[in-house]
Design a protein around this motif. Sequence first.
Motif, PDB file in Angstrom:
ATOM      1  N   ASN A  44     -42.013  -9.834  -7.885  1.00 61.57           N
ATOM      2  CA  ASN A  44     -41.367  -8.913  -8.806  1.00 61.57           C
ATOM      3  C   ASN A  44     -41.720  -9.249 -10.254  1.00 61.57           C
ATOM      4  O   ASN A  44     -41.169 -10.174 -10.841  1.00 61.57           O
ATOM      5  N   PRO A  45     -42.615  -8.505 -10.846  1.00 60.29           N
ATOM      6  CA  PRO A  45     -43.079  -8.811 -12.197  1.00 60.29           C
ATOM      7  C   PRO A  45     -41.944  -8.787 -13.218  1.00 60.29           C
ATOM      8  O   PRO A  45     -42.004  -9.480 -14.228  1.00 60.29           O
ATOM      9  N   ARG A  46     -40.896  -8.000 -12.919  1.00 57.08           N
ATOM     10  CA  ARG A  46     -39.813  -7.901 -13.896  1.00 57.08           C
ATOM     11  C   ARG A  46     -39.098  -9.230 -14.099  1.00 57.08           C
ATOM     12  O   ARG A  46     -38.447  -9.453 -15.092  1.00 57.08           O
ATOM     13  N   LEU A  47     -39.214 -10.124 -13.117  1.00 54.66           N
ATOM     14  CA  LEU A  47     -38.517 -11.408 -13.222  1.00 54.66           C
ATOM     15  C   LEU A  47     -39.307 -12.412 -14.042  1.00 54.66           C
ATOM     16  O   LEU A  47     -38.831 -13.486 -14.362  1.00 54.66           O
ATOM     17  N   ARG A  48     -40.582 -12.063 -14.362  1.00 56.34           N
ATOM     18  CA  ARG A  48     -41.459 -13.090 -14.909  1.00 56.34           C
ATOM     19  C   ARG A  48     -41.105 -13.509 -16.322  1.00 56.34           C
ATOM     20  O   ARG A  48     -41.445 -14.587 -16.758  1.00 56.34           O
TER      21      ARG A  48
ATOM     22  N   THR B 148     -37.063 -22.990 -16.118  1.00 54.40           N
ATOM     23  CA  THR B 148     -36.207 -22.524 -15.027  1.00 54.40           C
ATOM     24  C   THR B 148     -36.270 -23.501 -13.866  1.00 54.40           C
ATOM     25  O   THR B 148     -35.252 -23.899 -13.305  1.00 54.40           O
ATOM     26  N   ILE B 149     -37.497 -23.888 -13.520  1.00 53.24           N
ATOM     27  CA  ILE B 149     -37.657 -24.793 -12.391  1.00 53.24           C
ATOM     28  C   ILE B 149     -36.932 -26.108 -12.658  1.00 53.24           C
ATOM     29  O   ILE B 149     -36.193 -26.614 -11.809  1.00 53.24           O
TER      30      ILE B 149
ATOM     31  N   ASP C 213     -37.049 -18.425  -5.125  1.00 51.57           N
ATOM     32  CA  ASP C 213     -37.055 -17.955  -6.513  1.00 51.57           C
ATOM     33  C   ASP C 213     -38.482 -17.748  -6.993  1.00 51.57           C
ATOM     34  O   ASP C 213     -38.810 -16.747  -7.611  1.00 51.57           O
ATOM     35  N   LEU C 214     -39.329 -18.720  -6.683  1.00 49.60           N
ATOM     36  CA  LEU C 214     -40.723 -18.619  -7.111  1.00 49.60           C
ATOM     37  C   LEU C 214     -41.408 -17.424  -6.446  1.00 49.60           C
ATOM     38  O   LEU C 214     -42.128 -16.670  -7.094  1.00 49.60           O
TER      39      LEU C 214
END
Lengths: 305, 685
Positions: A299-303, A4-5, A292-293
Amino acid sequence: MFKTILSRAAQGLITLFILLTITFVLVRLMPGSPFTEERKLPDHVEQRLAERYALDKPITTQYFKYLENLVIRQDLGLMIKRERTVKEIVVQAFPVSFTLGIASIGIAILVGIPVGVISAVKKNTWIDYSSLTVAMLGICLPSFVIGPLLAIFGGLSFKSLNVAGWGSGTDWILPSVTLGIVNAAYIARLARGGMLDVLSQDYVRTAHAKGVPLHRIIWKHTLRGGLLPAVAFIGPAFAAMISGSFVIETIFQVPGMGQHFINAANDREYFLIQGLVLFYGFLIIAANLLVDLAQVALNPRLRNT
Amino acid sequence: MEIRFSPVSPVSVAGLYDTLPTKSRAAFLNLSRKILKKIAASQPSFLQLPPAMRILSFITLTLTSLFVLSSCQKEDAVTVANRENILILGNSNEPKGLDPHRVSGVTESKILRALFEGLIQDHPTEDFGTEGGAAQSWTSNSDKSVWTFKLREDGKWSDGIPLTSEDFQFAYHRILNPDTASPFCEMLYFLKNAKAYNTSQLGYILCGLDKNFPVSWEEIKAIDFGANDKSQNQLNAVGLDHLSNAELKKIRAEVDTFEWPAGPTLQTKQAILDRLIAYHDDGKPDLWSKANVGVEATDSHTLRLTLRGPTTFLPQLTKHFTWYPVPKHAILKYGKGEMSAYFTGWTDPGKLVSNGPFQLKSWIMNQKVEVTRNPQYWDANNVKLDGVRFLPIPNLYTEARMFKDQQLHITGGLAAEVIDEFKLKHPEQLRQEPYIGTLFYRCNTQKENGHPLTNPLVREALNLTVKRDKITQLILRGYTPASSITPPMDSYQPPKGSDYNPERARELMAEAGFPNGDGFPTLKILIASRETARTMAEAVQAGFQEDLGINVEIENKEWAAYLTAMREGEYDLAAGGWIGDYLDPLTFLELWTKGNSNNNTGWSNEQFEKLLVESGNTPDIKKRNALLFQAEQLFIKDNVIIPVAHYSRNYLIHPAVKNYSPLQLDNHPYKQITLEPTPPVAKPN
């Protein structure tokens, strides 16, 4: 995650390139030239100067030459009206704006988030209404109103504060408060909204029922989720703050980046405009990446995406 | 970057804490804990607040107490400066540079005048007064076209190296050198052949000035050396002086591809072309030695200036910074032998060598330029100040606040709104003095035929409807009504132009075919959104509407766009102003000659030009002024511009500043200024 990065960074590069190209064309479409002065330059002098900065060449040649200098030599170019390089300007002004930006964002966060959280917790009480009113005022009153007011009340009544200037140890306070207040108002409203959203969730009711003390519910269970909207705002706001504000800088006589944005456009300082836009674009992209980071961290859901 | 901490700042408080003995530290911690607990007790909900809020309250408390603590201890900048004997000046903008040959603004000139000194220096109280500067004495020939200056034997640069006439010669060479591309080179065109050298008039320099050239300049000067706009031939349109080597060689091969006037023989033409080609083949060397520019160092301390004609006001001219000497040794050293090199850093603090009462101490961009006493200055004993600090403050309101906060001695300007406040509360700190400049509206006379602005009657009618008294009283505060382009000067009183007279204006409009404004097209007033430009334009607009019944729109443009529109003739009426460079009507009248790049009105008049040329050949001051008066009368009569007001320099001055007298050019010599603080009084509000 790493992927992603990487893809964000690649997108950022493309954005910068497009930004640069558009700026390059736009600045040359403005009426006048860097040599437009109230006392007109003699024609032969103007011609000589245009040759020196290769501004007599066709625009495509200029563009490729600029790109070449930028990419191969990491050279942002020269200022046209004074003997300084664009890099020098950024190196001189950025630390000032950075200091001011850090102080302002600090004030904005330290004021905005607690106010927002408290209003959410004390929803529809006088605390909520009064802090919302103040936040609304902070958003509506432009900095060129707040600035002079603070300068007059702060600077003329406290001897330790100067109404304007840069150099004494307390000179950062008034401008960063001015800049901070406006952003604190936004953050407060966003934090309130976010917190209200989270506080109405079922799991919070469960926690209340279980007898968890309020401060623990806020601190442990809701703050992370409730602050997401505010964090998304803070990123670009931070980039904007550390790259300087023209209004704040002229009101408080701060040698930062903001005035260069305006003056460069007024003076048709082609290379400086391009350099500053590039730099600002870079900051925005970097700040968004950091946001974003941060959101992933909050938000763990984004991990997993 | 220099950071000065006030006696008590957060940082020094932290340092203070570290220096405390352990016992006191414990006591301090205990005390703060107690205070916090007390707050918590008085506000039971405090502990229920999120920790962030607790931290915030703590920070707020600490900061507030710091302010209170420090407020008793700090001195303001002016008090410190008074003690250190440093004058602090508001100086509108960040200077573009400190190289006298690469700048042209008032901002820069204020600093340059502290650093450098010309042949003659400004008089502290008299506008036309002349005091010896780098030159001790000066004489001129009978027709004032050759001036000889005797330099001081004890004149030195700030690094101790003697100042000689060669430095002056070098300075004039450098500013006129085409490679320097000096924006203000035209100020030196008074020197003989200076223009030819500066604009690279190759034909004139290589053939006309060379005594060995077979024919005289008179015989060949009709040739198109310069650009000939009217010629169909492309080569003539460029002119021999500006053609490339290849093009010249082509002409040399086929002489008739260029259009020659009748007269010169084939040999002459070939000789001219050979000279030009040889010059190009040589790699275009500097033509200074051949151009014979009228500046000569006859010995180490004698400078002889030969001018293009009688120039009675030369002493006034040499006060301007373009006529200052520059340090030859330093410029060549940092330029590695090249006088016009860029980025040599010779004007950086620590490197800049100057010959004035002060030398450069520091220059922090957008913050300050500071100069300090120059011990090598010949008159150092009579320099009263120990330094001058220039603050670039573009915002007039910020500047006024800083003045009230005792951060500077003299402001660079003053917003009209602030004037009344000071008139009422501190009239002794307000100064309003005549400044050599005029505000006016240009009329575009180059409009297509039949446009009302090409009709002098219409222009006169417009001129008669401007309420100058009201505008200066209510909007421009302190400015004086103007009816001429030249402001009154000691030796020159300008002719009187139109006053407000609506009846006569209506008659003129009727005569021009627009009774009651019927059939008159809508005019536009072009302005740049600066300061009072808009309010002034609105007042003029209202006047036209009420008195003549004509419609006028205001077109507001950003500065560079406004200048571009004006230069390209895309306007009807355009707001403008002109500040004189030196004390002579010529600096205002020259503008309106044909082809002057600041004319922009399309107006020209042969008689006007003839009078100016004649005045340039007249060594007698009275006769010359009479000629200039006639020229101005001609100009005013045609109503090409609508003069509105003569400038006033409005500023605030701290009572401690003494010997700062009104001067029309606002060029105050710094060395006589003194700071005499009176016992402290309450801060003005």
